[in-house]
Structure formats: structure tokens, C-alpha cells
Write an enzyme that holds these catalytic residues in place. Structure first.
Site, short mmCIF file in Angstrom:
data_model
loop_
_atom_site.label_atom_id
_atom_site.label_comp_id
_atom_site.label_asym_id
_atom_site.label_seq_id
_atom_site.Cartn_x
_atom_site.Cartn_y
_atom_site.Cartn_z
N SER A 173 111.55 84.87 103.12
CA SER A 173 111.58 85.82 103.35
C SER A 173 112.35 87.06 103.44
CB SER A 173 111.55 84.57 104.89
OG SER A 173 111.45 85.42 106.67
N HIS A 217 120.94 97.52 109.40
CA HIS A 217 121.23 98.50 109.79
C HIS A 217 122.41 98.94 109.99
CE1 HIS A 217 116.34 97.78 110.05
NE2 HIS A 217 117.00 96.90 110.58
N CYS A 260 112.43 80.95 104.76
CA CYS A 260 111.79 79.79 104.72
C CYS A 260 112.36 78.37 103.81
CB CYS A 260 110.15 79.78 104.95
SG CYS A 260 109.73 80.78 106.16
#
EC number: 4.1.1.50
Length: 122
Positions: free
Chosen positions: A69, A74, A89
């Protein structure tokens, strides 16, 4: 004797949170953050496919695509702040370990960590 029927299952493990009072010398350094996200994928036993980064103002946004995934960071150096999301996943992965590695490398003095099980059976 009847056999056990197993239903198809999608694994979904997400760890995300906010990091406060981080080391500002790291938060604005795109190359350093790229190395951190690469190592976080390794720490979480994820297969790294690609890393993209963008300098946005003083901050940086990093997206690591892993086979299982993604990992995102940020940053807002002006607030000593970052957000992190690790989603997988893969049953063999450890997104919590990847998240905590990032917390350590950004030298967050405090952080929130949320965990969500997004798995489904059909």
C-alpha cells in the site's frame, strides 16, 4: 466430518498520527525524509516500489508506494509538526513499527498514534 470453510479476506492495517515538536532541521530536508521513508518501509517489512517527494513552502510531502500500500509524511517545519500515515494490506507487515521508526527519526517530543483495522471478509 465437515471441513472448515474459510472466507476470502482482505488485510488492512493502518497506523497514522500527528508528530509534535519535531526536529526542524529534518522536517524541511527532502533527501533526508526520502531516506527515512525508505528505511521505514524496511523496518515495517514492506516492499518499496517508489518514492515521490514535493517541496511545498518550507515543508515536504513524501509518498512511498509499497507493494502492500503506502507510507506518507507531510511536514510543516514552521510549526515543528508532521503527519504520518502507514497503511498495509500485507499480513506479513508491521505498519506500527514503520510509524514508530519515523517518530524516532523526526525526533518528535510527543505524538498521537491511531490504529485502524481495515480488514474485510467476503
Amino acid at each position: 466430518m465437515m471441513g472448515v470453510v474459510s472466507l476470502p479476506r482482505v488485510i488492512g492495517k493502518q497506523v497514522y498520527g500527528s508528530l509534535y515538536e519535531c526536529d526542524t532541521t529534518v522536517l524541511g530536508e527532502q533527501k533526508v525524509l526520502e531516506q527515512i521513508v525508505r528505511k521505514a518501509a524496511e523496518e515495517g517489512n514492506m516492499t518499496l516500489l517508489d518514492v515521490k517527494a514535493w517541496k511545498i513552502g518550507d515543508g515536504v510531502s513524501i509518498v512511498a508506494i509499497v507493494l502492500e500500500s503506502h507510507i506518507t509524511i507531510h511536514t510543516w517545519p514552521e510549526y515543528n509538526f508532521a503527519t504520518v500515515d502507514v497503511y498495509s494490506c500485507g499480513s506479513h507487515t508491521d505498519p506500527r513499527k514503520a510509524f514508530l521508526y519515523i517518530v524516532k527519526e523526526l525526533k518528535a517530543r510527543r505524538y498521537t498514534m491511531n490504529e485502524a483495522d481495515r480488514s474485510s471478509e467476503f
